[in-house]
Enzyme design. Sequence first.
Site, PDB file in Angstrom:
ATOM      1  N   ARG A  62     -20.671  14.627  49.665  1.00  0.00           N
ATOM      2  CA  ARG A  62     -21.304  15.487  49.632  1.00  0.00           C
ATOM      3  C   ARG A  62     -22.082  15.327  48.337  1.00  0.00           C
ATOM      4  O   ARG A  62     -22.377  16.778  47.625  1.00  0.00           O
ATOM      5  CB  ARG A  62     -19.925  17.056  49.347  1.00  0.00           C
ATOM      6  CG  ARG A  62     -19.751  16.992  50.919  1.00  0.00           C
ATOM      7  CD  ARG A  62     -18.604  18.176  50.805  1.00  0.00           C
ATOM      8  NE  ARG A  62     -17.571  17.288  50.370  1.00  0.00           N
ATOM      9  CZ  ARG A  62     -16.462  18.259  49.934  1.00  0.00           C
ATOM     10  NH1 ARG A  62     -16.371  19.020  50.562  1.00  0.00           N
ATOM     11  NH2 ARG A  62     -15.334  16.865  49.482  1.00  0.00           N
ATOM     12  N   ASP A 107     -17.403  10.555  47.990  1.00  0.00           N
ATOM     13  CA  ASP A 107     -17.189  12.070  48.541  1.00  0.00           C
ATOM     14  C   ASP A 107     -18.783  12.289  49.683  1.00  0.00           C
ATOM     15  O   ASP A 107     -19.406  11.623  47.913  1.00  0.00           O
ATOM     16  CB  ASP A 107     -17.157  13.071  47.527  1.00  0.00           C
ATOM     17  CG  ASP A 107     -16.693  14.817  48.194  1.00  0.00           C
ATOM     18  OD1 ASP A 107     -17.522  14.832  49.456  1.00  0.00           O
ATOM     19  OD2 ASP A 107     -15.796  14.628  48.604  1.00  0.00           O
TER      20      ASP A 107
HETATM   21 CO    CO Z   1     -14.130  13.095  44.489  1.00  0.00          CO
END
Ligand code: CO
Length: 200
Positions: free
Chosen positions: A46, A44
């Site tokens: 983020r 991810d």
């Molecule tokens: Co994830």
Amino acid sequence: MDLFEKLLANNQAWVKERVAKDPDFFKRLSEVQTPDILWIGCSDSRVPANQITGLLPGEVFVHRNIANVVQREDVNSSSVIQFAVTALKVRNIVVCGHYGCGGVQAAYKDQLEDPLEIWIEHIRRIRALHEDELGALADDELRWRRLCELNVLAQVENVARLRVVRSAWEQGERLAIHGWIYDLRDGLLNDLGACVEGPD
Ligand code: CO
């Protein structure tokens, strides 16, 4: 300035800043890496390992994949762990999941196409294993959050079961495996209190 020009300009500014703070920074790093930590996290965008922990290049060896999964039969993650433990001699392995993980949420959704489905199947198994606990929770949001935590705990266990990790412990080496979870909503890391420091 287009996006790629911006990236290159950012890079030059970053080099300038690093060298100003530490003139030998790149020379030193080009010769050797001695990280003390292996980070196993989600791909991810983020949850970037270095940025959220304030670590510089050279300080953390990183493996990321969808939903921070570690499987013995996955040559990628197991090679990373083998190299980190035997060659880099890291003393700490952090498995870091995150709330809001789409890979974990996929275990509650319809079957995907391969190879993604093969990957998500690992999470579906963890979900099935804990169906009683998860089913007792009040809503889907809570179930999703809890499965994100249970996935981290399961992956900590998977790391602890790897042969390379077992033999490091048998040889009396200090090696701790930590289970952490990151919250996208406030940027904070939480320790799940699942530190494993030996075969027991
Ligand atoms: Co994830």
